[in-house]
Design a protein around this motif. Structure first.
Motif, PDB file in Angstrom:
ATOM      1  N   ALA A 157       0.803  -1.238   0.000  1.00 55.10           N
ATOM      2  CA  ALA A 157       0.000   0.000   0.000  1.00 55.10           C
ATOM      3  C   ALA A 157       0.829   1.278   0.000  1.00 55.10           C
ATOM      4  O   ALA A 157       0.293   2.373   0.176  1.00 55.10           O
ATOM      5  N   SER A 158       2.145   1.152  -0.207  1.00 55.31           N
ATOM      6  CA  SER A 158       2.955   2.374  -0.283  1.00 55.31           C
ATOM      7  C   SER A 158       2.664   3.123  -1.593  1.00 55.31           C
ATOM      8  O   SER A 158       2.876   4.330  -1.675  1.00 55.31           O
ATOM      9  N   GLY A 159       2.174   2.407  -2.604  1.00 52.77           N
ATOM     10  CA  GLY A 159       1.828   3.066  -3.864  1.00 52.77           C
ATOM     11  C   GLY A 159       2.585   2.542  -5.075  1.00 52.77           C
ATOM     12  O   GLY A 159       2.539   3.149  -6.150  1.00 52.77           O
ATOM     13  N   LYS A 160       3.244   1.415  -4.944  1.00 49.88           N
ATOM     14  CA  LYS A 160       4.062   0.879  -6.042  1.00 49.88           C
ATOM     15  C   LYS A 160       3.226   0.677  -7.315  1.00 49.88           C
ATOM     16  O   LYS A 160       3.577   1.170  -8.389  1.00 49.88           O
ATOM     17  N   SER A 161       2.134  -0.075  -7.211  1.00 50.72           N
ATOM     18  CA  SER A 161       1.323  -0.389  -8.387  1.00 50.72           C
ATOM     19  C   SER A 161       0.690   0.868  -8.973  1.00 50.72           C
ATOM     20  O   SER A 161       0.646   1.029 -10.198  1.00 50.72           O
ATOM     21  N   THR A 162       0.211   1.735  -8.094  1.00 53.83           N
ATOM     22  CA  THR A 162      -0.463   2.953  -8.563  1.00 53.83           C
ATOM     23  C   THR A 162       0.514   3.833  -9.338  1.00 53.83           C
ATOM     24  O   THR A 162       0.207   4.300 -10.442  1.00 53.83           O
ATOM     25  N   ARG A 177      -4.183   3.773   4.490  1.00 53.91           N
ATOM     26  CA  ARG A 177      -4.729   3.561   3.132  1.00 53.91           C
ATOM     27  C   ARG A 177      -5.384   2.194   3.041  1.00 53.91           C
ATOM     28  O   ARG A 177      -6.529   2.069   2.624  1.00 53.91           O
ATOM     29  N   ALA A 230       6.309   8.722  -1.032  1.00 51.80           N
ATOM     30  CA  ALA A 230       4.932   8.500  -1.489  1.00 51.80           C
ATOM     31  C   ALA A 230       3.891   8.768  -0.412  1.00 51.80           C
ATOM     32  O   ALA A 230       2.698   8.778  -0.707  1.00 51.80           O
ATOM     33  N   VAL A 288       3.984  13.038  -1.319  1.00 51.14           N
ATOM     34  CA  VAL A 288       3.747  13.668  -2.630  1.00 51.14           C
ATOM     35  C   VAL A 288       2.590  12.963  -3.350  1.00 51.14           C
ATOM     36  O   VAL A 288       2.401  11.755  -3.207  1.00 51.14           O
TER      37      VAL A 288
HETATM   38  P1  ADP Z   1       1.255  -1.205  -3.466  1.00 49.37           P
HETATM   39  O1  ADP Z   1       1.325  -1.580  -4.910  1.00 49.37           O
HETATM   40  O2  ADP Z   1       2.504  -0.542  -2.962  1.00 49.37           O
HETATM   41  O3  ADP Z   1       0.765  -2.277  -2.561  1.00 49.37           O
HETATM   42  P2  ADP Z   1      -1.061   0.242  -4.267  1.00 49.37           P
HETATM   43  O4  ADP Z   1      -0.602   1.132  -5.377  1.00 49.37           O
HETATM   44  O5  ADP Z   1      -1.798  -1.009  -4.605  1.00 49.37           O
HETATM   45  O6  ADP Z   1       0.180  -0.043  -3.317  1.00 49.37           O
HETATM   46  O7  ADP Z   1      -1.994   1.057  -3.272  1.00 49.37           O
HETATM   47  C1  ADP Z   1      -1.674   2.345  -2.833  1.00 49.37           C
HETATM   48  C2  ADP Z   1      -2.988   3.065  -2.486  1.00 49.37           C
HETATM   49  O8  ADP Z   1      -2.685   4.364  -1.973  1.00 49.37           O
HETATM   50  C3  ADP Z   1      -3.881   3.263  -3.697  1.00 49.37           C
HETATM   51  O9  ADP Z   1      -5.209   3.071  -3.300  1.00 49.37           O
HETATM   52  C4  ADP Z   1      -3.596   4.725  -4.078  1.00 49.37           C
HETATM   53  O10 ADP Z   1      -4.672   5.322  -4.764  1.00 49.37           O
HETATM   54  C5  ADP Z   1      -3.374   5.365  -2.727  1.00 49.37           C
HETATM   55  N1  ADP Z   1      -2.551   6.576  -2.710  1.00 49.37           N
HETATM   56  C6  ADP Z   1      -2.884   7.719  -2.098  1.00 49.37           C
HETATM   57  N2  ADP Z   1      -1.913   8.647  -2.225  1.00 49.37           N
HETATM   58  C7  ADP Z   1      -0.922   8.069  -2.935  1.00 49.37           C
HETATM   59  C8  ADP Z   1       0.358   8.512  -3.373  1.00 49.37           C
HETATM   60  N3  ADP Z   1       0.800   9.741  -3.115  1.00 49.37           N
HETATM   61  N4  ADP Z   1       1.142   7.652  -4.066  1.00 49.37           N
HETATM   62  C9  ADP Z   1       0.695   6.405  -4.313  1.00 49.37           C
HETATM   63  N5  ADP Z   1      -0.497   5.928  -3.928  1.00 49.37           N
HETATM   64  C10 ADP Z   1      -1.320   6.739  -3.239  1.00 49.37           C
END
Ligand code: ADP
Length: 208
Positions: free
Chosen positions: A35-40, A139, A175, A178
């Protein structure tokens, strides 16, 4: 392993495939807590790159566990094998000429180093997607932290399994602080400065 296996060099190599695609192949490796935002961030970057005509593929941790790695769990040994396999797949994809984005927690330094070491020189970019555990927990898009807290998931990274912070990542994204668009711009800047992207790319418009 059989000792009768000999590497076969084919006439069409990575250089030829890269030339055909008019791009410099590489692996962009995203590491960080769940949930750090890698996939997003990787998905948003891929969208920009394909929009600009680059040839890409996004290898995603959750997705490969449905197929290629579905026999693996989350013990240290299985995590190591998971990263070894996807590292090899990422290498093949870069060898195919693609800009390959890989989004895996990949908690162990040694496993990430092994992937870097199998890549040709200057074709591996480590991106630390850095968000505090408290931010990730807040998150919790898949409800995994809640499950881990209830003891329904064991060996969850950051809770009862370690995450080894990268020491010298090529890109460090804060992440937790920002927005996604700014993270993507930071990556586009890096790729531009290191000559992967051609001049004239458009930065992403930041939301107000
Ligand atoms: P991971 O792949 O690291 O497990 P995800 O990308 O699946 O994480 O999930 C990250 C979540 O955090 C998503 O729901 C995304 O919309 C949310 N989010 C909120 N702010 C940010 C940001 N600044 N960068 C990345 N994701 C964010």
């Amino acid at each position: 392993m059989s000792s009768n296996i000999v590497w076969h060099s084919h006439p069409v190599d990575q250089g030829a495939r890269a030339e055909q695609k008019r791009q410099r192949p590489l692996v962009i490796w995203f590491t960080g807590l769940s949930a750090s935002g890698k996939s997003t961030i990787a998905g948003a970057l891929e969208q920009i790159l394909t929009g600009q005509g680059y040839h890409t593929y996004l290898l995603d941790g959750d997705n490969v566990r449905h197929g290629l790695c579905r026999d693996l769990g989350f013990s240290d040994k299985d995590r190591q094998e998971n990263i070894r396999r996807v590292g090899e797949v990422a290498r093949l994809m870069a060898d195919a000429g693609l800009i390959t984005l890989a989004a895996f927690i990949s908690p162990f330094r040694a496993d990430r180093r092994l992937v870097r070491e199998i890549m040709p020189e200057e074709q591996f970019v480590e991106v630390f997607v850095d968000a505090d555990l408290s931010v990730c927990r807040g998150r919790d898009p898949k409800g995994l932290y809640a499950k881990a807290d209830r003891g329904e998931i064991k060996q969850f990274t950051g809770i009862d399994s370690p995450y080894e912070v990268p020491q010298k990542p090529e890109v460090h994204i804060r992440a937790g602080e920002v927005p996604v668009a700014e993270a993507v711009n930071q990556l586009l800047d890096y790729l531009h400065r290191s000559g992967v992207l051609q001049a004239g790319y458009q930065p992403v418009a930041l939301e107000a």
